[in-house]
Design a protein around this motif. Structure first.
Motif, PDB file in Angstrom:
ATOM      1  N   ARG A 167      31.762 -23.539 -59.961  1.00 54.28           N
ATOM      2  CA  ARG A 167      31.276 -22.341 -59.273  1.00 54.28           C
ATOM      3  C   ARG A 167      32.242 -21.974 -58.141  1.00 54.28           C
ATOM      4  NH1 ARG A 167      25.638 -21.301 -59.869  1.00 54.28           N
ATOM      5  NH2 ARG A 167      25.976 -19.697 -58.274  1.00 54.28           N
ATOM      6  N   GLN A 168      32.902 -20.839 -58.284  1.00 53.09           N
ATOM      7  CA  GLN A 168      33.822 -20.377 -57.251  1.00 53.09           C
ATOM      8  C   GLN A 168      33.080 -19.995 -55.971  1.00 53.09           C
ATOM      9  OE1 GLN A 168      37.339 -20.174 -57.532  1.00 53.09           O
ATOM     10  NE2 GLN A 168      36.941 -21.426 -59.342  1.00 53.09           N
ATOM     11  N   ASP A 169      31.771 -19.725 -56.095  1.00 51.05           N
ATOM     12  CA  ASP A 169      30.997 -19.313 -54.923  1.00 51.05           C
ATOM     13  C   ASP A 169      30.319 -20.481 -54.221  1.00 51.05           C
ATOM     14  OD1 ASP A 169      29.334 -19.748 -57.101  1.00 51.05           O
ATOM     15  OD2 ASP A 169      27.874 -18.235 -56.488  1.00 51.05           O
ATOM     16  N   PHE A 170      30.683 -21.719 -54.606  1.00 62.13           N
ATOM     17  CA  PHE A 170      30.066 -22.890 -53.968  1.00 62.13           C
ATOM     18  C   PHE A 170      30.324 -22.858 -52.461  1.00 62.13           C
ATOM     19  CE2 PHE A 170      30.256 -27.267 -52.398  1.00 62.13           C
ATOM     20  CZ  PHE A 170      29.000 -27.725 -52.780  1.00 62.13           C
ATOM     21  N   ALA A 171      29.250 -22.947 -51.684  1.00 69.55           N
ATOM     22  CA  ALA A 171      29.300 -23.004 -50.209  1.00 69.55           C
ATOM     23  C   ALA A 171      29.924 -21.757 -49.575  1.00 69.55           C
ATOM     24  CB  ALA A 171      30.030 -24.259 -49.741  1.00 69.55           C
ATOM     25  N   ARG A 172      30.000 -20.649 -50.335  1.00 72.24           N
ATOM     26  CA  ARG A 172      30.596 -19.437 -49.770  1.00 72.24           C
ATOM     27  C   ARG A 172      29.833 -18.947 -48.548  1.00 72.24           C
ATOM     28  NH1 ARG A 172      31.374 -14.599 -53.895  1.00 72.24           N
ATOM     29  NH2 ARG A 172      32.837 -16.124 -54.768  1.00 72.24           N
TER      30      ARG A 172
END
Length: 242
Positions: A196-201
């Motif tokens: 997931r590229q949006d992890f912790a975004r």
């Protein structure tokens, strides 16, 4: 190459097979230090000598020296060479930490518990001890992190670089040494877990507020902002691993 080094390397250092070069060089050099009974203050072989003896490239040697520097066991003196600060062996220079779990979710949550303790304390200490130079370096890393985040919607190495700069601002080398020993576990957080590229975004804005707390020399605020970052990380681990 000196005659003394030729004799020692012939017996103790041999060319390595082309797999996992960096770790092999770490092991080979630490074995060499132990076998040669080098002591604090002794000079290590030069880059060229190590490259020839181990049949590896300059970049690998420099990566290993940087690793040793992060652990606080060697120092490089400009124009003089690299010197041992304390005796080491393979057992002391590389202490890999492992988790007895086959599940990424559990490994991340267990590592996060350790991160909370280390990073909250590092933020508080950095807020107390930071210098103008530290502030400039942290801001540089933060600006780069924000630039990459705005361009790509995510960041990885830049996030790690920011946290390393905070560790450096503590002026306590043990923080960075602990991170170096736990790098394998910690880096899971900067390699997009669960694909997931949006992890912790959502934690992105709190890096700036953490920086502001460090500027203000407010340890409690630094702790609070660090916890906000890590709380988002925990929420994403639980949500994305469902």
């Amino acid at each position: 190459m000196s005659d003394q080094f030729k004799v020692m390397t012939k017996a103790m250092l041999t060319p390595l097979p082309s797999i996992d070069r960096t770790q092999q060089v770490i092991d080979a050099l630490s074995d060499f230090i132990e076998s040669s009974r080098l002591q604090a203050g002794d000079r290590l072989p030069t880059e060229r000598e190590l490259m020839v003896a181990l049949s590896v490239g300059r970049s690998t040697i420099r990566e290993v020296v940087t690793h040793f520097q992060a652990l606080g066991v060697v120092e490089t003196r400009k124009g003089s060479g690299t010197y041992l600060l304390k005796p080491v062996s393979k057992a002391t220079i590389h202490m890999p930490l492992s988790l007895d779990t086959a599940h990424l979710r559990d490994a991340l949550l267990q590592t996060l518990e350790v991160r909370r303790g280390i990073e909250c304390e590092a933020g508080m200490v950095a807020a107390k001890r930071r210098t103008r130079k530290d502030i400039a370096i942290i801001e540089e890393k933060l600006d780069e992190m924000e630039r990459v985040h705005m361009a790509k919607g995510t960041s990885g190495p830049e996030d790690l670089a920011f946290h390393l700069a905070v560790y450096d601002a503590t002026h306590n080398p043990l923080f960075k040494q602990l991170l170096e020993q736990m790098r394998g576990s910690f880096e899971r957080f900067w390699t997009h877990p669960f694909d997931r590229q949006d992890f912790a975004r959502r934690s992105f804005p709190f890096h700036r507020t953490l920086f502001n707390a460090i500027i203000a020399q407010d340890p409690e605020a630094a702790r609070a902002e660090t916890l906000k970052i890590l709380d988002v990380v925990e929420e994403d681990i639980k949500e994305m691993s469902k």
